[in-house]
Design a protein around this motif. Structure first.
Motif, mmCIF file in Angstrom:
data_model
loop_
_atom_site.group_PDB
_atom_site.id
_atom_site.type_symbol
_atom_site.label_atom_id
_atom_site.label_comp_id
_atom_site.label_asym_id
_atom_site.label_seq_id
_atom_site.Cartn_x
_atom_site.Cartn_y
_atom_site.Cartn_z
ATOM 1 N N TYR A 3 0.811 -1.220 0.000
ATOM 2 C CA TYR A 3 0.000 0.000 0.000
ATOM 3 C C TYR A 3 0.842 1.267 0.000
ATOM 4 C CZ TYR A 3 -4.377 -2.460 0.543
ATOM 5 O OH TYR A 3 -5.473 -3.236 0.319
ATOM 6 N N LEU A 6 0.700 3.503 -2.934
ATOM 7 C CA LEU A 6 -0.434 4.412 -3.099
ATOM 8 C C LEU A 6 -0.309 5.648 -2.212
ATOM 9 C CD1 LEU A 6 -3.442 1.938 -3.195
ATOM 10 C CD2 LEU A 6 -2.520 3.232 -5.074
ATOM 11 N N PHE A 61 0.649 -2.670 -8.601
ATOM 12 C CA PHE A 61 -0.209 -3.030 -7.495
ATOM 13 C C PHE A 61 -1.184 -4.056 -8.026
ATOM 14 C CE2 PHE A 61 -3.616 -1.883 -4.464
ATOM 15 C CZ PHE A 61 -2.877 -1.911 -3.306
ATOM 16 N N LEU A 62 -1.289 -5.232 -7.370
ATOM 17 C CA LEU A 62 -2.268 -6.247 -7.760
ATOM 18 C C LEU A 62 -2.146 -6.645 -9.228
ATOM 19 C CD1 LEU A 62 -5.286 -4.719 -5.930
ATOM 20 C CD2 LEU A 62 -4.345 -6.937 -5.458
ATOM 21 N N MET A 65 -2.954 -3.789 -11.821
ATOM 22 C CA MET A 65 -4.159 -2.986 -11.676
ATOM 23 C C MET A 65 -3.811 -1.516 -11.501
ATOM 24 S SD MET A 65 -7.109 -4.560 -11.717
ATOM 25 C CE MET A 65 -8.232 -3.614 -10.698
ATOM 26 N N TYR A 66 -2.694 -1.260 -10.884
ATOM 27 C CA TYR A 66 -2.325 0.121 -10.579
ATOM 28 C C TYR A 66 -0.809 0.255 -10.633
ATOM 29 C CZ TYR A 66 -3.243 4.728 -8.747
ATOM 30 O OH TYR A 66 -3.367 6.067 -8.628
ATOM 31 N N THR B 140 -10.554 -7.205 -3.014
ATOM 32 C CA THR B 140 -9.200 -7.663 -3.336
ATOM 33 C C THR B 140 -8.719 -7.003 -4.630
ATOM 34 O OG1 THR B 140 -10.139 -9.585 -4.427
ATOM 35 C CG2 THR B 140 -9.396 -9.880 -2.167
ATOM 36 N N LYS B 141 -9.117 -7.578 -5.749
ATOM 37 C CA LYS B 141 -8.579 -7.092 -7.019
ATOM 38 C C LYS B 141 -8.996 -5.651 -7.293
ATOM 39 C CE LYS B 141 -8.115 -8.298 -11.853
ATOM 40 N NZ LYS B 141 -8.720 -8.942 -12.999
ATOM 41 N N VAL B 144 -8.791 -0.656 -5.330
ATOM 42 C CA VAL B 144 -8.516 0.761 -5.639
ATOM 43 C C VAL B 144 -9.744 1.447 -6.241
ATOM 44 C CG1 VAL B 144 -7.042 2.352 -6.913
ATOM 45 C CG2 VAL B 144 -6.065 0.307 -5.910
#
Lengths: 477, 171
Positions: A3, A6, A61-62, A65-66, B140-141, B144
Motif C-alpha cells: 500500500y 499508493l 499493485f495487484l 491494476m495500478y 481484493t482485485k 482501488v
C-alpha cells in the motif's frame, strides 16, 4: 499488496477530506485560513510524490491494476502543481464567491485526486472511476456561480456532454473486455497480441473518442468554448491545463501499453493523424475572431491539444518525453495568462479582450507576465513553449510524419496573430477610465512563479527534460 | 444459454427493453416516459438474471426500478408546470437523429456479428453465490476503484448539495 505505493493518493484523499471537514466547521466568513491549509496539503502530497519520483519507484499493485512509476509520478506532480497555482491565483476570487467558499478548495483537491488515479491506473475500470471523480468535481466547479446563468448553463452542458462521452468510452471498454476477457491494460495487450479486426478497431475508436472529448480534439471540442466561458475563471484555467493533461496521461498509457501493435502502423494511426491535423488547423483559425478572452483561450487550448497529441502519434520514448515536457510548461504558461484574466475578472467583472486595454499602464507586471505566457504558448524562442514544440515536432518527424510537423509549424505562426492581438490591446490601447489592477500577495507570487519558470525552462530546459526522459523510460522500456 | 428456450426468453426481454427505451424518448407525456423508463430498468434486470448475475439483477431492480425511478417521478412532479400533456416536447432533429442512429446500428451490427472472437463463456470466480464473488473481488482485485468510488460518491453528494442549496442561506 504494497500500500506504500499508493502513498500520494492516500495522502491527497486524507487532505481533501480534512479540508472539506474544516470548511464545514467554519461555515461563515471569507475562509482566508483555508488557502494556507490547502497549500500545505498540496505541498505535502507533492513531497510524497516527489520522493517516489526521486527514488525511481517502479511498482505495480495487484498484478498491474495500478502503477506507481515515474510516468505516473511526473503527471501527479503536474496535477498538483496546477492545483497549487489555481488555489494561489484564486485566493481573492474565492473570497468574492457568494457561498460555499470552503468546499471550493476541497473540490479542487478531489479533482486532482481523480487525475492522479487516472495517471496511475493500469486497469480500464480504475481509469474510468478516476475519470469520473475528476469530471464530477469539475461539473460542480464549472456551475459554482449558482446565481450566474452562464455558469449554470455551462455546468449543465458539461454534465450532459460529459455523460455522452463517458458512455462512448464505456462502450469501447466493454468491447475490449468482450474481446480479451480482461480490463487490465497489460493483459489486454498480451491477449490481443498483434491481431487486428474490425471489432478491435471499433473498440479503439470508441476509446479514442471518449478521451478526445476530454482533451478536446476537433470534432469533439464543441463543449470547450461555452464551458470555458461560463465557468469561474480559475476553474477554466484548471480545466484547460489539468483535466487535459489527465486525459493525455490515461490515453497515452492505454495506447502505448494496451494497443501499441494495433494503433501504430495501421489505420487507427491515420485516424489520429487526421484528428490532429484538423485540430491544429481549425483550433487556431477559430481562435482568431474571438472577442472574449476565455473563448479565445478555449480555442487556443484546443489547438494546444493538437500539438500535444503529436507526441502521442510519435508513440516512442521521444514522443512521450515531448508530451510530458510540453504538458508541464503548458501548465505554467496557461496559468500565467489565466491568473491575469482572473485579476481582470475580479476588478472589472468581465472577460472581453477589450477589457485588457491599457493593462501595461494599469499593472505593468501583470501585462508583462501575460505577454510572456502568450508568447510561450505561441512557441516563440527563447521561451519554454519553443523548446516544447521543438521536442514535439522533432519526435514526430523522426517517425516520418513530416507533413504534420509542417502543419503544426505554420499554425503556430498563425497563432501568434491572435496571441499578439491581446498584447496589442494591453500595450497600445489607452484603456481610459478602467480601474487600476491591484495585485494581492498570492496572485503576485503565482505570476512571479509562472514567469520565472517559463523563462528559465526556455533558456535551460535540461532539468525538466531529464525528468521527462526518466518518466518516459518508465513507461516504454 | 445454448438452448432455444433461453434464446426465446432473451429475445422477449431484449425487445421489451429496447421498445420501452424507444417509448421513453418518443412519448409526448413525460410521466409516461418515466414509467417506461422503469420498464426498461426491469428489462435490463431480467437480462442480468439470464447472465447468472443474480445479485446485479437484484441491485438493478432495487436501485434503478425502485429508488431512481421514484426520484425521476418526484423530479417530474416538482418541476412540471401545467398538465402532463405535451410535456415532453418534440425533437426537432428527429430525421437526422434517426439516420445517425440507423448508421451507427448498421456499423455496430456488422462489426459485432462478423466478429468471431468474442469471449462468450465466462468462468466463475468460485462456486459460491455471486454476492460473495462480487464482495471478494471488490475488496481484493478491485480495491482501488472501490475506494475511489467511495470518494466519487462523496464528491457527487457534496456537489449536489452545493448546487441545490444555492446562495440563499449560507454565507
Amino acid at each position: 499488496m504494497n500500500y506504500a505505493l499508493l502513498a500520494p493518493e492516500i495522502t491527497l484523499a486524507i487532505v481533501a477530506v480534512v479540508i472539506l471537514a474544516i470548511g464545514l466547521m467554519i461555515p461563515k466568513g471569507p475562509h482566508k485560513g483555508m488557502v494556507p491549509l490547502t497549500i500545505l496539503g498540496l505541498l505535502l502530497t507533492m513531497g510524497v510524490t516527489g520522493g517516489q519520483f526521486a527514488a525511481n519507484v517502479h511498482g505495480t499493485f495487484l498484478n498491474g491494476m495500478y502503477y506507481a512509476d515515474n510516468y505516473a509520478s511526473f503527471f501527479k506532480l503536474l496535477f498538483l502543481t496546477a492545483a497549487l497555482l489555481v488555489v494561489l491565483s484564486s485566493t481573492e476570487y474565492v473570497q468574492k464567491l457568494p457561498a460555499h467558499r470552503g468546499e471550493f478548495y476541497a473540490l479542487i483537491l478531489f479533482a486532482a485526486l481523480g487525475m492522479m488515479i487516472m495517471a496511475g491506473s493500469g486497469d480500464l475500470i480504475t481509469l474510468y472511476i478516476g475519470l469520473e471523480t475528476m469530471t464530477i468535481s469539475f461539473y460542480v466547479l464549472v456551475a459554482y456561480l449558482t446565481e450566474d446563468g452562464k455558469s449554470s448553463e455551462a455546468g449543465l452542458k458539461y454534465l450532459i456532454l460529459g455523460a455522452v462521452s463517458s458512455a462512448v468510452l464505456l462502450y469501447g471498454i466493454s468491447f475490449v473486455y468482450g474481446l480479451t476477457g480482461s480490463t487490465v491494460i497489460a493483459e489486454v495487450a498480451s491477449s490481443l497480441g498483434s491481431s487486428i479486426s474490425p471489432a478491435i478497431i471499433l473498440a479503439l475508436v470508441m476509446v479514442l473518442v471518449g478521451f478526445a472529448f476530454k482533451i478536446s480534439l476537433i470534432p469533439f471540442h464543441m463543449w470547450a468554448p461555452d464551458i470555458y466561458e461560463g465557468a469561474p475563471t480559475p476553474v477554466t484555467a484548471y480545466l484547460a491545463v489539468a483535466s487535459k493533461a489527465a486525459g493525455f496521461a490515461a490515453l497515452t498509457r492505454v495506447f502505448l501499453i494496451g494497443f501499441q501493435q494495433q494503433v501504430y502502423g495501421g489505420s487507427p494511426e491515420v485516424v489520429l493523424a487526421v484528428l490532429i491535423a484538423v485540430t491544429m488547423i481549425a483550433g487556431n483559425l477559430m481562435a482568431i475572431p474571438q472577442k472574449s478572452f476565455k473563448r479565445m483561450m478555449a480555442y487556443s487550448s484546443i489547438a494546444q491539444a493538437g500539438y500535444l497529441a503529436i507526441g502521442l502519434l510519435a508513440g516512442d520514448q521521444a514522443g512521450v518525453k515531448a508530451v510530458l515536457f510540453y504538458a508541464m510548461i503548458y501548465v505554467f504558461a496557461n496559468m500565467g495568462a489565466f491568473t491575469v484574466a482572473t485579476l481582470i475578472a475580479n476588478a472589472q467583472g468581465s472577460d472581453q479582450i477589450k477589457d485588457f486595454a491599457g493593462l501595461a499602464r494599469r499593472s505593468p507586471f501583470a501585462a508583462a507576465v501575460m505577454l510572456i505566457s502568450l508568447l510561450s504558448l505561441a512557441g516563440i524562442p527563447p521561451l519554454a513553449g519553443f523548446v516544447g514544440k521543438f521536442y514535439l515536432f522533432s519526435a514526430v518527424i523522426n517517425q516520418g510524419w513530416v507533413s504534420l510537423a509542417y502543419i503544426g509549424f505554420v499554425m503556430s505562426m498563425v497563432s501568434v496573430y491572435y496571441y499578439l492581438s491581446v498584447v496589442k490591446t494591453m500595450y497600445m490601447e489607452p484603456g481610459e477610465g478602467l480601474p487600476k489592477i491591484g495585485l494581492g500577495g498570492a496572485s503576485k507570487f503565482t505570476l512571479f512563479v509562472t514567469m520565472i519558470v517559463t523563462l528559465f525552462i526556455g533558456i535551460y530546459p535540461t532539468p525538466l527534460a531529464q525528468m521527462a526522459i526518466s518518466a518516459a523510460k518508465s513507461l516504454i522500456r | 444459454m445454448g438452448n432455444i428456450g433461453g434464446g426465446l426468453v432473451f429475445l422477449v426481454f431484449a425487445l421489451v427493453t429496447v421498445f420501452s427505451a424507444y417509448l421513453v424518448i418518443s412519448s409526448r407525456n413525460i410521466i409516461h416516459s418515466a414509467l417506461f423508463l422503469i420498464l426498461t430498468f426491469i428489462g435490463v434486470a431480467a437480462l442480468y438474471a439470464m447472465l447468472d448475475a443474480d445479485f446485479l439483477a437484484m441491485v438493478q431492480l432495487l436501485v434503478y426500478a425502485g429508488a431512481i425511478s421514484i426520484m425521476v417521478v418526484f423530479g417530474v412532479m416538482l418541476t412540471l408546470r401545467g398538465g402532463p400533456e405535451n410535456s415532453n416536447g418534440d425533437t426537432r432533429n428527429a430525421i437526422g437523429g434517426a439516420i445517425a442512429a440507423l448508421l451507427t446500428f448498421v456499423v455496430l451490427g456488422m462489426v459485432i456479428f462478423t466478429n468471431s472472437a468474442w469471449l462468450t463463456t465466462g468462468t466463475g470466480i468460485s462456486g459460491g453465490s455471486t454476492v460473495s464473488d462480487v464482495s471478494w473481488l471488490l475488496l481484493t482485485k478491485y480495491v482501488v476503484p472501490f475506494e475511489v468510488a467511495a470518494v466519487l460518491l462523496l464528491v457527487a453528494m457534496v456537489g449536489a448539495i452545493i448546487l441545490a442549496k444555492g446562495v440563499d442561506d449560507s454565507k
